[in-house]
Scaffold this active site. Structure first.
Site, short mmCIF file in Angstrom:
data_model
loop_
_atom_site.label_atom_id
_atom_site.label_comp_id
_atom_site.label_asym_id
_atom_site.label_seq_id
_atom_site.Cartn_x
_atom_site.Cartn_y
_atom_site.Cartn_z
N GLY A 10 0.83 -1.20 0.00
CA GLY A 10 0.00 0.00 0.00
C GLY A 10 0.86 1.25 0.00
N ILE A 125 1.57 2.34 7.22
CA ILE A 125 0.88 3.29 8.10
C ILE A 125 0.38 2.58 9.36
CG2 ILE A 125 0.15 4.82 6.22
CD1 ILE A 125 -2.75 3.71 6.75
N ASP A 126 0.25 1.25 9.28
CA ASP A 126 -0.30 0.50 10.42
C ASP A 126 0.66 0.44 11.61
OD1 ASP A 126 -2.37 0.07 8.74
OD2 ASP A 126 -2.19 -2.11 8.64
N MET A 168 -7.92 2.49 9.52
CA MET A 168 -7.15 1.32 9.08
C MET A 168 -6.44 0.67 10.26
SD MET A 168 -5.71 2.16 5.29
CE MET A 168 -6.81 2.05 3.87
N GLN A 273 -6.66 8.17 4.74
CA GLN A 273 -5.59 8.08 5.75
C GLN A 273 -4.20 7.92 5.15
OE1 GLN A 273 -7.07 5.14 9.05
NE2 GLN A 273 -8.38 4.98 7.25
N ARG A 274 -4.14 7.44 3.92
CA ARG A 274 -2.83 7.23 3.29
C ARG A 274 -2.50 8.35 2.32
NH1 ARG A 274 -3.39 1.04 1.87
NH2 ARG A 274 -3.15 1.80 -0.25
O1 F6P Z 1 -1.17 -2.30 5.17
C1 F6P Z 1 -1.54 -1.01 5.15
C2 F6P Z 1 -3.00 -0.89 4.79
O2 F6P Z 1 -3.26 0.49 4.71
C3 F6P Z 1 -3.94 -1.60 5.76
O3 F6P Z 1 -4.23 -0.86 6.90
C4 F6P Z 1 -5.14 -1.83 4.89
O4 F6P Z 1 -5.88 -2.94 5.34
C5 F6P Z 1 -4.54 -2.11 3.57
O5 F6P Z 1 -3.31 -1.44 3.53
C6 F6P Z 1 -5.45 -1.68 2.43
O6 F6P Z 1 -4.82 -2.01 1.24
P1 F6P Z 1 -5.36 -1.66 -0.21
O7 F6P Z 1 -5.04 -0.23 -0.47
O8 F6P Z 1 -4.61 -2.58 -1.10
O9 F6P Z 1 -6.84 -1.89 -0.20
#
Ligand code: F6P
Length: 342
Positions: A10, A125-126, A168, A273-274
């Protein structure tokens, strides 16, 4: 040296700051670079991007990754590991800097065992990698959540509502715990402690009886109900076997409204959040990781990853990236978060 760089998994605020630090320091040491597009996918498919100091100008405050990312696992593809070796050979790559979470670094660790000269940089981010005390991106994600919770308080208080805010946190409730405490949540539900929806509802009812009509409930996406207390659903699985999460907040909200009779709404923050610019803290941590990673390449410290321990950047075996995940210590959670809720 000719160094390949990739970002996998991610996206995460601070990835560009790492890339920039690796390239700037590396060029001073006489290195040239090749970027691989979209994580391990670019290495398997020989999709490259030019990478030098010029390309890195202006990227420090930018979210995402200029190299792109994916959740590709070469070990799940026919001839994947060999194609990785062929690509590295074709591009004259002496060493690889892989920036990613447990999945990306897990692949790096296997490739190291297969003879690839690779150094890892931890990212998520986790904040759930036990190898490092902190990962960049976490601080930014928490701040985004707290800003959102502050805003949710406005509506919750104006309308006497319960608002469930899903954040998340797949295996660990770091974002939920920090954002919940800093945002003054009434309840925080994390993957580490299975919850009983009836207890959550009772507590919200007691709050209302005591005159607090607005309640924010922060739920980590990986939060799990105690067996037999609430039905859940499960989604599709990616190349690393992870289920796509997102939705527990809706179920919690539905049940809370049914059990309390109070109007309940839900906000799922998801990829907000990202997104966007990393905080100053994350830019600094990412820069320190990047500089240390290229130094590790020059020291021949392959099969290692950089990590933050007691405030210092250290090197630890890549294998530690796939060791047990770092979860929220239940005692700490009880001590810091729970006193405010009882
Ligand atoms: O691993 C980081 C993360 O942001 C998790 O918190 C979340 O479950 C996952 O990535 C989501 O991933 P994607 O963007 O592939 O749906």
């Amino acid at each position: 040296m000719r160094v390949g760089v990739l970002t996998g998994g991610g996206d995460c605020p601070g990835l560009n700051a790492v890339i920039r630090a690796v390239v700037r320091k590396g060029e001073r040491l006489g290195d040239t670079f090749v970027g691989f597009a979209d994580g391990w996918k670019g290495v398997v498919e020989n999709k490259t991007l030019p990478l030098d100091v010029e390309r890195c100008r202006g990227i420090l405050p930018k979210g995402g990754t200029i190299l792109g990312s994916s959740r590709t696992n070469p070990y799940k593809l026919d001839g994947g590991p060999q194609r990785v070796q062929d690509t590295l050979h074709a591009n004259g790559v002496d060493a690889l800097v892989a920036i990613g979470g447990e999945d990306t670094l897990g692949v790096a660790n296997k490739l190291w065992a297969d003879g690839v000269q690779v150094v890892g940089v931890p990212k998520t981010i986790d904040n759930d990698l036990s190898a490092t005390e902190l990962t960049f991106g976490f601080h930014t994600a928490v701040q985004i959540c707290v800003d959102a919770i502050d805003r949710l308080h406005t509506t919750a208080e104006s309308h006497d509502r319960v608002i469930v805010c899903e954040v998340m946190g797949r295996h660990a409730g770091w974002i939920a715990t920090y954002a919940g405490i800093a945002g003054g949540a009434a309840e925080i539900l994390i993957p580490e402690e299975e919850f009983d929806i009836n207890e959550v509802a009772d507590y919200i009812k007691r709050r209302h009886e005591a005159g607090r009509y607005a309640s924010i409930v922060v739920v980590a996406e990986g939060a799990k109900p105690k067996e037999g207390t609430m039905a859940t659903t499960s989604g599709e699985v990616d190349a690393f076997g992870h289920v796509r999460l997102g939705g527990i907040g809706n179920l919690v909200a539905e049940q809370l409204e049914r059990l309390t009779g109070f109007e309940t709404r839900v906000t799922i923050l998801g990829h907000v959040q990202r997104g966007g610019t990393p905080t100053a803290f994350d830019r600094v941590l990412a820069t320190r990781f990047g500089i240390s990673a290229i130094e590790a390449v020059h020291d021949g410290a392959f099969g290692q990853m950089v990590a933050l321990r007691a405030g210092e950047i250290v090197r630890v075996p890549l294998a530690e990236a796939v060791a047990e995940l770092k979860t929220v210590d239940p005692e700490l959670f009880q001590h810091v978060a729970v006193p405010f809720f009882g």
